[in-house]
Structures are given as C-alpha cells and as structure tokens.
Design an enzyme around this catalytic site. Structure first.
Site, short mmCIF file in Angstrom:
data_model
loop_
_atom_site.label_atom_id
_atom_site.label_comp_id
_atom_site.label_asym_id
_atom_site.label_seq_id
_atom_site.Cartn_x
_atom_site.Cartn_y
_atom_site.Cartn_z
N ILE A 12 0.82 -1.20 0.00
CA ILE A 12 0.00 0.00 0.00
C ILE A 12 0.86 1.25 0.00
O ILE A 12 0.58 2.20 -0.75
CB ILE A 12 -0.97 0.01 1.21
CG1 ILE A 12 -1.91 -1.20 1.13
CG2 ILE A 12 -1.76 1.31 1.25
CD1 ILE A 12 -2.74 -1.27 -0.16
N CYS A 183 -9.74 -2.73 2.31
CA CYS A 183 -10.06 -2.73 0.88
C CYS A 183 -11.44 -3.31 0.65
O CYS A 183 -12.18 -2.86 -0.23
CB CYS A 183 -9.00 -3.51 0.10
SG CYS A 183 -8.81 -5.24 0.60
N THR A 184 -11.83 -4.30 1.46
CA THR A 184 -13.12 -4.96 1.25
C THR A 184 -14.29 -4.10 1.74
O THR A 184 -15.36 -4.11 1.11
CB THR A 184 -13.15 -6.34 1.92
OG1 THR A 184 -12.72 -6.23 3.28
CG2 THR A 184 -12.23 -7.30 1.17
N ARG A 228 -2.99 -21.05 7.09
CA ARG A 228 -1.97 -20.26 6.40
C ARG A 228 -0.57 -20.88 6.52
O ARG A 228 0.41 -20.25 6.10
CB ARG A 228 -1.99 -18.82 6.91
CG ARG A 228 -3.04 -17.99 6.18
CD ARG A 228 -3.05 -16.55 6.62
NE ARG A 228 -3.85 -16.38 7.83
CZ ARG A 228 -4.10 -15.21 8.41
NH1 ARG A 228 -3.57 -14.10 7.90
NH2 ARG A 228 -4.84 -15.13 9.50
N LYS A 242 -13.25 -9.81 9.56
CA LYS A 242 -14.12 -9.00 10.42
C LYS A 242 -14.92 -8.01 9.58
O LYS A 242 -15.32 -6.93 10.06
CB LYS A 242 -13.28 -8.27 11.47
CG LYS A 242 -12.60 -9.20 12.47
CD LYS A 242 -11.79 -8.42 13.47
CE LYS A 242 -11.21 -9.35 14.56
NZ LYS A 242 -10.29 -10.35 14.01
N ARG A 264 -8.77 -17.03 0.36
CA ARG A 264 -7.66 -16.54 -0.45
C ARG A 264 -7.46 -17.50 -1.62
O ARG A 264 -7.53 -18.73 -1.45
CB ARG A 264 -6.37 -16.46 0.37
CG ARG A 264 -6.49 -15.58 1.64
CD ARG A 264 -6.08 -14.16 1.39
NE ARG A 264 -6.17 -13.38 2.62
CZ ARG A 264 -5.18 -13.27 3.52
NH1 ARG A 264 -4.02 -13.90 3.31
NH2 ARG A 264 -5.33 -12.53 4.59
N ASN A 346 -7.59 -4.65 -4.88
CA ASN A 346 -7.45 -4.47 -3.44
C ASN A 346 -6.22 -3.65 -3.05
O ASN A 346 -6.15 -3.14 -1.94
CB ASN A 346 -7.41 -5.82 -2.73
CG ASN A 346 -6.51 -6.83 -3.40
OD1 ASN A 346 -6.95 -7.51 -4.33
ND2 ASN A 346 -5.27 -6.94 -2.94
#
Length: 370
Positions: A12, A183-184, A228, A242, A264, A346
């Site tokens: 970012i 982003c979401t 992950r 969240k 993902r 995103n």
C-alpha cells in the site's frame, strides 16, 4: 500543499506514492519522508519495478550522503513506460512535472525515534499493518505529525473510520486519528448503501474471494493460523474476516444483519466479492442493475463503476475504483434475494482512497487546541 509521511513501504505504501505521481497530485501532495526498516536500495528498486502494477514511469534513484538516505523521483522524458490500463481507467490525464522530487528515507523500527517534525509532516499514513491503535497514532503525533491515517480497519479506539464516498463528509478538524477501513469495506459498503437507498436491505451475507497476501507461505511453513501454513499457490484457503463488523461501523443500522467469510485464491492481485442481500421490495435483475449502473452519479469519482463486459480478474488490475459491479452476474431469487458480484483492485483502489481521505482530512483544517 499537504505534506505526508509514510510509515511502512509495502504494497500500500508504494502504491500510494505511485498513485500520487500517476494521478498528477504532485502540486497538492508532497511525500516528505518514508520510514521503512528495509534497505534503502530495496525500497527504490521495488518502487521502480513492480510485478503487479508494472514499471513506474518515473525514474527512481537512491542517493546516500553520509548517514542520510533519500530517493529522487525524476519525471519521464518523453512518453515513458505507463501501465497499459492506466489511461483508460483513470479518466484523466496526468500532469507531467518538469522537476525532480526528493524524499527523505528513515530507518527506524521504534516509533519513538521518528522525527516527523524535522520534515514538517502534516499527516502520517500508517501503512505497516503492525501499528493499529490510537496510542500508536499518538506516538506519531508526539514525534511531530499533526494527524494519522491508518491503512487498515483498526479497533474501536479510532476517532472515526472513513469509507470515502460514503461517510468522509463526517470528518472534522478535530479528527486526528482516522482509519481508512479495509479494501473490502471500501469495495462493498458503497454497493450495500446504493441497494439500501433504492430498495431497502434487510440482511446479507458476503463471500470475499481475495488474492493471496504477504502473510501466506510460498511453500508449507509454520504460521499461527494452521490454514496459512499451507502454500498460497496450491490451495483456496479460508481466512478469518471482520468484514461484518466493519460494515456495522459505517452503517450502524445493519448491526447483526450481515455475516461474511473470506477465502484466499492463488492470484497476486484483485478481489471479487459475492454479495447476497434480502431486500424489502420485490425486484427484477434489470431494476437492480439499473440502480447499480447509475450509482456512480451519487458518489465522488472512482468510487463505483459498472460493467457488463465479459471480464476476468486481471482486467481490473490497476483500476482506481473502490468497486466495479459486474452486471452480468446479478441474480434474483424469489424477487427479494439478490446476488451481485463486485470486483476491486485491493491494492490500487485502496491506495487511491488513502489519497482521497488524506486530502479531505487536510482540507477540513487542523486546530492544535483540539
């Protein structure tokens, strides 16, 4: 002129710098300093060359003078190399300046050792993903920053969480500790708001189909989240989200009315969001698409876009919009259950909203007494 400092020069942070130059914001924003623990040579190299967004049209040069490190950004001579989708997606022509810009590089792991005051920083963009509390923001401000904008949702201790285009007008001069959401949330909240205004939304569920991220493994390796631990390129991997709480924070009348899951997938950029909502009114697909196609008129530029072209995720890479509704995928069941598919870059879309929010925070002013 807004002077920003960037703490954390990852996906970012670098996208913010590139977007400032690609959008021609150099006359209104100056990147005064960047703090990053990585080597300065690597910072310059990764700003110049990017596997996702292409080569930066400006030349980036690392300069070391004694203990001081800077990067110099030189405008392109002639046409330069521009991301192939940029001109068609931006809707504007970038102004190409004629002067070089110099940005100070800081190398502090401890926020208490930063000196934003020395660089006359107005707003710090906190982009590490590590620091996420109001106390962290106050540390930045104790080191000379006037305000702090976080590139993540953070907790309830934020003075305000902003989804630009939805509630940014609520930002006041007294708001010094601000979250830009995720982003979401930036992607899906404008769509929910548009549907709610038109038809009334009762409740909804969301599945986020997100590209892989840096917190995943290249090959199987240890991670606190056992899912992950698995190789990002080999599996579709469920992760915690969240998002529902983020929606409630911006649109509190939906408290307890949304649920969300996320997975993902093995791509490096662009997210798709599968939104299903129950409406109060009975509708048909054409009515829903008409509202979403016309929604951009009710938001600032680059918030909502709409397409009915047969596109795939890579076609939205480097798209500056918060969300792009794919009208070909809209479905209606029993006239009140509506499913939509919404795309976003995103990285790039969110970085552009960081800039929009920072400029708005600066425009409302600063009162040191508050």
């Amino acid at each position: 002129m807004l002077r920003i400092g960037i703490n954390g020069f990852g996906r970012i942070g670098r996208s913010v710098v590139r977007a400032i130059y690609e959008n021609g914001f150099q006359e209104s924003i100056q990147v005064a300093a960047i703090n990053e623990v990585a080597a300065p040579e690597a910072m310059a190299h990764l700003l110049q060359y990017d596997s996702t967004h292409g080569r930066f049209a400006h030349k980036v040069t690392h300069i070391k003078s004694g203990s001081l490190n800077t990067i110099q950004i030189t405008p392109p001579r002639g046409r330069g190399i521009v991301h192939p989708s940029r001109e068609s997606l931006s809707g504007q022509q970038s102004k190409i300046p004629t002067k070089d810009d110099t940005i100070a590089l800081l190398h502090e792991a401890d926020l208490n050792k930063l000196d934003w005051a020395a660089h006359n920083v107005d707003i710090v963009l906190e982009c590490t993903g590590i620091y996420s509390t109001a106390d962290d923001a106050r540390t930045h401000m104790s080191r000379g920053a006037k305000k702090v904008l976080f590139s993540q949702p953070c907790g309830q201790d934020m003075e305000i969480t902003v989804i630009y285009g939805v509630n940014h007008q609520a930002v006041l001069a007294e708001h010094k500790i601000v979250s830009n959401g995720s982003c979401t949330t930036n992607c899906i909240v404008p769509v929910i708001q548009a549907l709610d205004n038109a038809f009334g939304v009762e409740s909804g569920t969301i599945t986020t189909i997100h590209s892989s991220m840096h917190d995943q493994q290249v090959i199987d390796a240890y991670h606190p989240d056992l899912r992950r631990t698995r190789a990002a390129s080999q599996s579709i991997i469920p992760v915690d989200t969240k998002l529902a709480a983020g929606i409630e924070r911006i649109l509190p009348h939906f408290a307890g009315k949304f649920e969300a899951i996320a997975v993902r997938v093995p791509t490096i950029n662009v997210t798709a969001m599968d939104l299903s909502v129950t409406l109060r009114e009975k509708v048909k697909v054409a009515q829903v698409n008409k509202v979403l196609a016309n929604a951009s008129a009710h938001f600032p530029p680059n918030i909502i876009d709409y397409t009915e072209e047969p596109l795939v995720s890579v076609d939205f890479n480097h798209d500056p919009h918060s969300c792009i509704v794919d009208g070909t995928q809209t479905r209606v069941s029993h006239m009140q259950l509506v499913k939509t598919l919404v795309w976003c870059d995103n990285e790039w879309g969110f970085a552009n909203r960081m800039i929009d929010t920072a400029l708005h925070m600066h425009s409302v002013g600063y009162d040191p007494k508050l």
